[in-house]
Design a protein around this motif. Structure first.
Motif, PDB file in Angstrom:
ATOM      1  N   PRO A 146      48.179  36.818  44.168  1.00 33.35           N
ATOM      2  CA  PRO A 146      49.034  38.001  44.079  1.00 33.35           C
ATOM      3  C   PRO A 146      48.814  38.805  42.798  1.00 33.35           C
ATOM      4  O   PRO A 146      48.801  40.040  42.829  1.00 33.35           O
ATOM      5  CB  PRO A 146      50.447  37.410  44.112  1.00 33.35           C
ATOM      6  N   ARG A 147      48.635  38.049  41.648  1.00 33.64           N
ATOM      7  CA  ARG A 147      48.407  38.720  40.370  1.00 33.64           C
ATOM      8  C   ARG A 147      47.130  39.525  40.411  1.00 33.64           C
ATOM      9  O   ARG A 147      47.092  40.687  39.985  1.00 33.64           O
ATOM     10  CB  ARG A 147      48.345  37.654  39.264  1.00 33.64           C
ATOM     11  N   ARG A 149      45.691  40.757  43.084  1.00 33.79           N
ATOM     12  CA  ARG A 149      45.865  41.920  43.994  1.00 33.79           C
ATOM     13  C   ARG A 149      46.602  43.048  43.240  1.00 33.79           C
ATOM     14  O   ARG A 149      46.247  44.213  43.324  1.00 33.79           O
ATOM     15  CB  ARG A 149      46.682  41.515  45.226  1.00 33.79           C
ATOM     16  N   GLN A 150      47.577  42.586  42.398  1.00 32.59           N
ATOM     17  CA  GLN A 150      48.347  43.559  41.623  1.00 32.59           C
ATOM     18  C   GLN A 150      47.438  44.308  40.651  1.00 32.59           C
ATOM     19  O   GLN A 150      47.477  45.543  40.559  1.00 32.59           O
ATOM     20  CB  GLN A 150      49.450  42.825  40.865  1.00 32.59           C
ATOM     21  N   GLN A 153      45.150  46.846  42.410  1.00 37.00           N
ATOM     22  CA  GLN A 153      45.828  48.111  42.702  1.00 37.00           C
ATOM     23  C   GLN A 153      45.783  49.031  41.483  1.00 37.00           C
ATOM     24  O   GLN A 153      45.492  50.222  41.614  1.00 37.00           O
ATOM     25  CB  GLN A 153      47.313  47.860  43.077  1.00 37.00           C
ATOM     26  N   GLU A 154      46.090  48.421  40.300  1.00 39.52           N
ATOM     27  CA  GLU A 154      46.106  49.226  39.074  1.00 39.52           C
ATOM     28  C   GLU A 154      44.723  49.769  38.758  1.00 39.52           C
ATOM     29  O   GLU A 154      44.566  50.923  38.353  1.00 39.52           O
ATOM     30  CB  GLU A 154      46.600  48.373  37.880  1.00 39.52           C
ATOM     31  N   LEU A 168      52.095  45.770  32.434  1.00 44.05           N
ATOM     32  CA  LEU A 168      52.580  44.535  33.021  1.00 44.05           C
ATOM     33  C   LEU A 168      53.191  43.604  31.958  1.00 44.05           C
ATOM     34  O   LEU A 168      53.772  42.566  32.303  1.00 44.05           O
ATOM     35  CB  LEU A 168      51.449  43.805  33.770  1.00 44.05           C
TER      36      LEU A 168
END
Lengths: 204, 750
Positions: A146-147, A149-150, A153-154, A168
């Motif tokens: 998840p990290r 993927r986050q 996105q950025e 973050l």
């Protein structure tokens, strides 16, 4: 991935026209499946080969239009080139509206039809390729934490590692590690490559 | 008859003479004789005694016997016989003149006959007395009578007992033309004047009245002096004196010519009136002052259902007037009785059978001389139907959509109903005192006038059309029916309506038919052309595909190929392309007739199509059945093309029926709405279709008909498909086939 040989499906109730089309398609070393009716088509349809469908708009019992509707219902996205008979323009227009690839008015020239067949095949091949890479990318994306993927996105919106770390509230070094990991996982070397890959797969 | 005894007074101083007289008188036995010898004695006697006769000597000791003649007159005195001495005979005439009844010479013979002489004298005197009395009475009444007679127009006369005309009133002159003198001169004048036919009656009358003393009236005609015939009413009455003695006739002749005429007339009139009253289609009733029936005519009996006898004495109010109307009818009676005026009005009547009739009454009253009401006379008309038809007429006139006018032949308009405003814009008053022809289009005026003129000599109506000016200045085509009125040759009735739109729509209809014919012809040609194009485009497509294939093969060939062969293939392809271009041009030409779609009600479209072909159906005695479906939604189609399809299908059906020559000759058109589709079916009872040909018949140039190109169905199918529908065929379970096609319901959002 080995290239699958494309196939051209032809549906026309006129046997003479059908015969000439088989010859034409064969002449350019393409495989063809020639059918005299919609029913015959369904009996011989091969879904896993790229290609196109040359379809006579007017046929007894099930017309070309009706066959097209059935294809839409079955979510079969094969490009359809309609051969319209005399003054069937309104029908052809409707067919185009419903997503037909192209239409040719009879009498057509062999070369014109060949051009359209080639276009259709390449479109279908591309579509299939995109579909495949999309599937591939989707699988890779699934592997990301998840990290990761986050952070992806950025990156995609064009932020630098430093900006990401600030936003973050984590260290610059941690961001860099995540970034390298996800690039490795997705098989790209730069953020530019990442963006291109996602756009090509139709995900961006 | 008892023996009469006459009392005689004898005055005679000579005893010898006296003895002779006495002897003679006693002999007859009917005389009582008293004898005196002097005048003085005689007077004394007369003071206390009544005598019937005096016989007196001329020479007496105390005077002359003739003194008794003085103041001795008929009828109050008595007769006197004078005795005269011989030799004094010359005195006799003198004595008679003075009033002596007789003179007797004193001779023995004479004296001895004294009885007879006395008797005669007494009788004579009696006659004189009677006569005198009669004349006296006559004179008395004549005087009274005369004063009356002079003033009446009656012709009065008096005829005495001898037949002499004593008096004639002056009116005789007016009646007969003869003067009173003429009548007096000729007592028979009247008899002579009587009309020959009436003379017998007259004579009988005369005869009768002269025998019995009863007066009688009779009428007869006389011929007057100037020749007129004159009706006379004759009344005569015997006149008697105080003692009942007959004195003659008093006659009254009255000119009744006028009365006779009047009576004759009256009689005729009476008969006439009775006849009228009984044949009258009006009720005539006579009521007394209490409103009870006294009399009624036949029509009253008919309308009321009661006979005159049944009505007699009954109260009109109680018997016939419905309860709710009694109040005002009674009030009307009161007004009539008190108001000294005629009161008209209407009210309901309930007949014996309980039927209600509306009666319009004209009433009047007959009054006695003192002003009280004797009779109420009512004349009633049964206006039940009239009122109904009046109302009907009024309503018709008021609400008629057509113009209704009463027009004078002189060109003015007497009446026109309000429809004139809705049709021609003018208020009805516009036409009063105006000439209608002024409003007629100048080109139509002469014709209109001569048509109206020709109506004068006709009994039947005339129809004609002309242009009439609307208030907005435009002319409207009007259709008129002119009706002459037999009862009034001065006017006629005109009924008119506006046919401008009708003419326009007839024109439109014609244009529409032409359009369809044109479209039909064009699309037949188009269908033929594009059918040929289609038929050719298939092989041409195949040719082009094959040549392209050959060229591709040549290009891919590793062997050397003769360039001429490649050129030949290109040449062949070029020709195929050229042929294709020709076809494409034809197709583009046909395609230029694009759809002209509009929102269409299929009911109307089908009806229109049927109207179009109705005559053909009648000629072929084919029944076409179509039930309109009011719930059918609208479709968005080219009406002309769809109509073409419908007509095509109907024609096919007709041909199929004709071919089969079937007994059941019926075409049925169905219309229904299902799944957002309007479905039209045309079924026939014709030959039907062989199995396996159901699709073939839609091919161009395929036909089962001896005449025909085989384009109709392929064209129809194409039209329907162009509209997003399908044209199909199914066998008719009974016999023949059913064609049906569907059209998508118009989508509102489009």
């Amino acid at each position: 991935m080995t290239e699958v040989k494309p196939v051209v499906f032809v549906v026309d109730d006129d046997p003479d026209v059908l015969k000439s089309l088989r010859l034409l398609i064969k002449s350019v070393h393409l495989d063809s499946v020639c059918c005299g009716s919609a029913e015959e088509f369904w009996a011989n349809y091969i879904p896993d080969r790229p290609g196109c469908l040359v379809l006579d708009i007017r046929m007894p019992s099930v017309s070309g239009i009706e066959l097209q509707q059935e294809l839409i219902e079955r979510k079969i996205e094969i490009p359809v080139i309609f051969l319209s008979g005399h003054a069937d323009v309104p029908l052809a227009v409707q067919a185009m509206r419903d997503g037909a690839f192209d239409f040719l008015e009879k009498p057509f020239q062999g070369s014109d039809l060949l051009d359209r067949i080639r276009n259709a095949i390449s479109t279908d091949t591309q579509r299939r390729k995109n579909l495949a890479s999309k599937r591939f990318i989707m699988e890779r994306l699934r592997d990301l934490s998840p990290r990761q993927r986050q952070i992806m996105q950025e990156v995609l919106v064009g932020k630098t590692s430093r900006q990401i770390a600030e936003d973050l509230g984590i260290s610059h070094k941690t961001v860099e590690v995540h970034r390298t990991r996800l690039m490795e996982k997705l098989g790209v070397k730069s953020s530019v490559q990442l963006t291109r890959m996602l756009v090509e797969a139709g995900l961006q | 008859m008892s023996i009469m005894s006459f009392r005689i007074l004898l005055v005679e101083d000579d005893p010898g003479h006296a003895a002779l007289v006495l002897r003679s008188l006693r002999r007859s036995g009917q005389f009582q004789v008293h004898h005196v010898i002097a005048i003085r004695e005689a007077y004394r006697y007369l003071q206390t005694n009544h005598i019937d006769l005096m016989i007196s000597d001329e020479r007496l000791p105390d005077g002359e016997g003739q003194c008794f003649l003085q103041n001795n007159t008929v009828p109050d005195g008595f007769p006197v016989i004078v005795l005269i001495a011989q030799d004094y005979e010359e005195m006799v005439p003198q004595m008679i003149r003075t009033g002596a009844m007789d003179c007797v010479l004193k001779t023995k013979e004479c004296l001895l006959t004294m009885g007879d002489i006395a008797e005669r004298a007494i009788r004579h005197w009696s006659d004189l007395v009677l006569k005198e009395r009669a004349q006296q009475a006559l004179r008395d009444s004549e005087w009274r009578f005369r004063t009356l007679a002079e003033f009446t127009s009656d012709w009065i006369y008096w005829e005495d007992m001898d037949g002499k005309i004593v008096y004639v009133s002056p009116s005789c002159k007016e009646i007969t033309g003869y003067s009173p003198k003429k009548f007096q001169a000729n007592p028979n004048l009247l008899s002579e004047m009587i009309f020959p036919e009436d003379r017998i009656t007259w004579q009988e009358h005369r005869h009768q009245t002269s025998h019995c003393d009863v007066g009688e009236r009779l009428s007869f005609r006389i011929c007057t002096k100037d020749g007129r015939i004159c009706w006379i009413e004759h009344a005569c009455r015997p006149i008697t004196g105080q003692e009942g003695e007959f004195l003659g006739y008093r006659v009254c002749n009255r000119d009744i010519t006028a009365r006779m005429e009047a009576e004759k007339k009256l009689r005729a009139e009476h008969d006439f009136n009775t006849a009228i009253l009984d044949t009258l289609k009006s009720i005539v009733i006579v009521l007394d002052d209490q409103g009870r029936f006294v009399q009624c005519n036949k029509y009253c009996e008919i309308i009321s259902g009661y006979t005159a006898q049944e009505l007699n004495g009954k109260s009109l109010l109680d018997l016939m007037i419905p309860l709710e109307e009694r109040g005002f009818v009674e009030k009307r009676f009161q007004t009539l009785i008190e108001g000294y005026q005629e009161v008209d009005g209407e009210n309901q009547w309930i007949s014996k059978m309980g039927k209600r009739r509306l009666i319009y009454w004209s009433n009047s009253v007959l009054r006695r001389p003192d002003g009280t009401v004797e009779y109420i006379i009512g004349t009633g008309m049964d206006i039940t139907e009239i009122r109904l038809s009046e109302e009907l007429q009024q309503q018709i006139f008021r609400y008629a959509p057509d113009i209704m006018a009463i027009v004078n032949f002189d060109g003015s308009v007497r009446y026109v109903n309000p429809a004139v405003t809705s049709i021609l814009g003018w208020p009805p008053e516009e036409f009063f005192n105006k000439q209608w022809v002024e409003y007629v289009h100048p080109e139509d005026r002469q014709r209109s006038l001569s048509i109206v003129n020709s109506l004068r000599s006709r009994q039947s109506s005339i129809k004609f059309e002309h242009r009439f000016r609307h208030q907005d200045g435009n002319y409207r085509w009007m259709s008129w029916t002119l009706i002459p009125i037999a009862s009034n040759p001065k006017v006629f009735i005109a009924i008119g309506f506006d046919i401008t739109n009708q003419l326009l729509s007839e024109e439109q209809q014609r244009r529409h038919e032409q359009e369809i014919m044109h479209a039909s012809r064009l699309s037949q040609i188009g269908e033929m052309a594009s059918s040929i194009a289609h038929e050719l485009s298939q092989p041409l497509s195949a040719i082009s595909a094959t040549i392209t294939a050959a060229l591709e093969m040549v290009r891919a060939s590793k062997n050397a190929i003769d360039p001429d062969m490649i050129e030949a293939l290109h040449e062949a392809n070029g020709q195929a392309i050229r042929a294709g271009d020709v076809i494409r041009r034809v197709r583009n030409f046909v395609r230029s007739w694009t759809l002209k779609s509009s929102t269409v009600n299929m009911n109307e479209l089908i009806q229109e199509s049927i109207a179009f072909i109705r005559k053909d159906l009648e000629i072929h005695t084919i029944r076409l059945e179509f039930q309109e479906q009011p719930e059918i939604p609208m479709v968005f189609v080219d009406p002309i093309q769809i109509q073409q399809v419908i007509l095509n299908l109907i024609r096919n059906a007709m041909d199929a029926i004709e071919e089969e020559n079937s007994t059941k000759r019926e075409i049925r058109i169905g219309l229904l709405h299902e799944n957002h589709q309007v479905i039209v079916s045309v079924s026939d009872t014709g030959t039907g279709i062989r199995p396996g040909l159901e699709e073939k018949i839609f091919d161009s140039f395929y036909t089962t008909k001896r005449k025909g190109l085989g384009l109709g169905l392929s064209l129809s199918r194409r039209i329907i498909e162009n509209h997003g529908g399908k044209l199909r065929i199914q066998p008719n379970p009974e016999s023949g086939v059913i064609f049906f096609f569907n059209l998508p319901v118009e989508r509102r959002e489009k």
